[in-house]
Each structure stands twice: as C-alpha cells, then as structure tokens.
Design a protein around this motif. Structure first.
Motif, mmCIF file in Angstrom:
data_model
loop_
_atom_site.group_PDB
_atom_site.id
_atom_site.type_symbol
_atom_site.label_atom_id
_atom_site.label_comp_id
_atom_site.label_asym_id
_atom_site.label_seq_id
_atom_site.Cartn_x
_atom_site.Cartn_y
_atom_site.Cartn_z
ATOM 1 N N SER A 13 45.238 36.695 -16.323
ATOM 2 C CA SER A 13 45.212 36.014 -17.615
ATOM 3 C C SER A 13 46.579 35.427 -17.949
ATOM 4 C CB SER A 13 44.769 37.005 -18.698
ATOM 5 O OG SER A 13 44.783 36.409 -19.958
ATOM 6 N N ALA A 14 47.638 36.187 -17.692
ATOM 7 C CA ALA A 14 48.992 35.705 -17.980
ATOM 8 C C ALA A 14 49.354 34.507 -17.106
ATOM 9 C CB ALA A 14 49.997 36.834 -17.775
ATOM 10 N N VAL A 15 49.010 34.550 -15.832
ATOM 11 C CA VAL A 15 49.299 33.431 -14.936
ATOM 12 C C VAL A 15 48.522 32.194 -15.365
ATOM 13 C CG1 VAL A 15 49.018 32.595 -12.570
ATOM 14 C CG2 VAL A 15 49.945 34.876 -12.985
ATOM 15 N N LEU A 16 47.251 32.366 -15.705
ATOM 16 C CA LEU A 16 46.450 31.226 -16.152
ATOM 17 C C LEU A 16 46.995 30.637 -17.447
ATOM 18 C CD1 LEU A 16 42.845 32.467 -15.339
ATOM 19 C CD2 LEU A 16 44.210 30.772 -14.099
ATOM 20 N N LEU A 17 47.506 31.476 -18.320
ATOM 21 C CA LEU A 17 48.110 30.992 -19.557
ATOM 22 C C LEU A 17 49.340 30.141 -19.250
ATOM 23 C CD1 LEU A 17 48.223 31.021 -22.668
ATOM 24 C CD2 LEU A 17 49.636 33.070 -22.474
ATOM 25 N N LEU A 18 50.180 30.610 -18.327
ATOM 26 C CA LEU A 18 51.362 29.843 -17.968
ATOM 27 C C LEU A 18 50.991 28.512 -17.313
ATOM 28 C CD1 LEU A 18 53.656 32.670 -16.607
ATOM 29 C CD2 LEU A 18 53.882 31.433 -18.763
ATOM 30 N N VAL A 19 49.988 28.518 -16.461
ATOM 31 C CA VAL A 19 49.526 27.275 -15.835
ATOM 32 C C VAL A 19 48.997 26.318 -16.893
ATOM 33 C CG1 VAL A 19 47.759 26.309 -14.309
ATOM 34 C CG2 VAL A 19 49.040 28.332 -13.609
ATOM 35 N N SER A 20 48.241 26.843 -17.838
ATOM 36 C CA SER A 20 47.694 26.004 -18.900
ATOM 37 C C SER A 20 48.802 25.389 -19.744
ATOM 38 C CB SER A 20 46.766 26.847 -19.775
ATOM 39 O OG SER A 20 46.334 26.129 -20.893
ATOM 40 N N ILE A 21 49.805 26.168 -20.078
ATOM 41 C CA ILE A 21 50.928 25.665 -20.890
ATOM 42 C C ILE A 21 51.707 24.607 -20.117
ATOM 43 C CG2 ILE A 21 53.154 26.302 -21.879
ATOM 44 C CD1 ILE A 21 51.864 28.959 -22.717
ATOM 45 N N SER A 22 51.963 24.858 -18.833
ATOM 46 C CA SER A 22 52.741 23.878 -18.052
ATOM 47 C C SER A 22 51.971 22.565 -17.889
ATOM 48 C CB SER A 22 53.121 24.461 -16.692
ATOM 49 O OG SER A 22 51.980 24.615 -15.884
#
Length: 63
Positions: free
Chosen positions: A49-58
C-alpha cells in the motif's frame, strides 16, 4: 485496497489474548505458527500500500 487487506489480516491475530493460550509461551508460539500466513499478509499488505501510494503521488507530480 492493500491497506484494507492489512487491517483485516491484523484483526485475525488474537494469539496473545486467546483463552487457553495467554501466559503459555509454547502455546503462543504454536498459535503463531498456525497464523503464519496471516502474519505475512499483515506485514506485506501495508508495505504494498505504501509503495503504491508513492507511485501514485509521483505520477501526479509528473516525475
């Protein structure tokens, strides 16, 4: 979705509070052995979930 999976998996871990297991170190280890899959899911889902959040933000920032 991965965050919800992690929360649900963590609710399945009742080993320390389960009657008949609390206070007995061997019984606690045996119970944790039974719940190995839930423990793995509980730790992996929030990381995903944290990795997907970072990908989404970038992607939104444009990097």
């Amino acid at each position: 979705m991965a965050g919800i999976v992690g929360i649900q998996a963590s609710t399945a871990l009742d080993t320390v509070y389960a009657k008949g297991v609390a206070g007995d170190a061997v019984a606690v280890m045996d119970r944790f052995a039974e719940l190995r899959s839930a423990i793995v899911v509980m730790h992996q889902a929030p990381m995903i979930s944290a990795v997907l959040l970072l990908v989404s933000i970038s992607e939104r920032v444009g990097h």
